[in-house]
Design a protein around this motif. Sequence first.
Motif, PDB file in Angstrom:
ATOM      1  N   TYR A 154      -0.017  -3.159 -11.538  1.00 18.89           N
ATOM      2  CA  TYR A 154       0.438  -3.774 -10.291  1.00 18.89           C
ATOM      3  C   TYR A 154      -0.755  -4.324  -9.526  1.00 18.89           C
ATOM      4  N   SER A 155      -0.462  -5.101  -8.483  1.00 15.89           N
ATOM      5  CA  SER A 155      -1.515  -5.683  -7.653  1.00 15.89           C
ATOM      6  C   SER A 155      -1.111  -5.618  -6.186  1.00 15.89           C
ATOM      7  N   ARG A 156      -2.045  -5.259  -5.335  1.00 13.50           N
ATOM      8  CA  ARG A 156      -1.783  -5.282  -3.898  1.00 13.50           C
ATOM      9  C   ARG A 156      -1.762  -6.714  -3.360  1.00 13.50           C
ATOM     10  N   ASP A 158       0.105  -8.923  -4.802  1.00 11.36           N
ATOM     11  CA  ASP A 158       1.411  -9.413  -5.245  1.00 11.36           C
ATOM     12  C   ASP A 158       2.329  -9.511  -4.027  1.00 11.36           C
ATOM     13  N   ALA A 163       3.179  -3.435  -3.975  1.00 14.47           N
ATOM     14  CA  ALA A 163       2.570  -2.457  -4.875  1.00 14.47           C
ATOM     15  C   ALA A 163       3.351  -1.157  -4.925  1.00 14.47           C
ATOM     16  N   GLU A 175      -4.078  -0.440 -10.965  1.00 13.07           N
ATOM     17  CA  GLU A 175      -4.161  -1.530 -10.003  1.00 13.07           C
ATOM     18  C   GLU A 175      -5.131  -2.604 -10.486  1.00 13.07           C
ATOM     19  N   VAL A 176      -4.715  -3.861 -10.399  1.00 13.88           N
ATOM     20  CA  VAL A 176      -5.568  -4.987 -10.747  1.00 13.88           C
ATOM     21  C   VAL A 176      -5.521  -5.987  -9.594  1.00 13.88           C
ATOM     22  N   THR A 177      -6.300  -7.033  -9.702  1.00 16.04           N
ATOM     23  CA  THR A 177      -6.294  -8.070  -8.683  1.00 16.04           C
ATOM     24  C   THR A 177      -5.382  -9.222  -9.111  1.00 16.04           C
ATOM     25  N   LEU A 183      -0.310 -11.712 -13.079  1.00 17.12           N
ATOM     26  CA  LEU A 183      -0.151 -10.515 -13.906  1.00 17.12           C
ATOM     27  C   LEU A 183       0.221 -10.881 -15.339  1.00 17.12           C
ATOM     28  N   ALA A 189      -5.366  -8.409 -15.492  1.00 15.49           N
ATOM     29  CA  ALA A 189      -4.129  -7.859 -16.034  1.00 15.49           C
ATOM     30  C   ALA A 189      -4.205  -7.734 -17.550  1.00 15.49           C
TER      31      ALA A 189
END
Length: 214
Positions: A154-156, A158, A163, A175-177, A183, A189
């Motif tokens: 997931y990404s914050r 998004d 998230a 967590e990814v960017t 994604l 991702a």
Amino acid sequence: MVLVGGFATTDPVLEPMNRWLTARGWDVTPVTGGAGMGCAGSTVEALRAHTVAAAERTRSPVWLVGHSRGGQFARAVAGAAPGHVAGLITLGAPFDLYGLGLPTLAAAAMVTAAGTLGVPGMATLRCLTGSCCRDFRGTLRRPLPDGMPFTSIYSRGDRTVPAHASIDPAARNVEVTGGHLSLLTGTAARRAVAVALDDHAARPEDTAALPLGA
């Protein structure tokens, strides 16, 4: 591997991830499931049939990789066909059914309204509260079979699926960017997907055919 698209997803949207996974040696079956806008119960059953067919064709359990609503569908199938599923990876998947960004909720409401008015291939109000999707709704937070690898990415950043809706106590949460579509396309991702597969899956070309469960 079965690669599952989400809401309004078409084959070209999945193509970058499809190409990347194929280049890594995976036999990938992309599934867009009516662009994720139909009855969830029917979509899950169709995806289950795709998954079982892919596993029986290769004589080996398959991995499910699902983006957005496709991650919901993949999670449901992972619990319904455990003997045919080797592991699950989700990308920006909302496991809280209504824990979505407002634009996404508005789009879903429009689809549901259209389906209720009779537009074919669209979900209806019955899918939200009725028996056709009751089992599906119950799978979104249901524990998976013991020992099944599950990574939720997931990404914050998004803005489509917040998230918190993707964080699952049954998963290894990573967590990814990036945004929602990145994604499927972004380096961060892809790196997370590669780590999940390398940790839990033998290289496809090195894997002997495995007996399938019931």
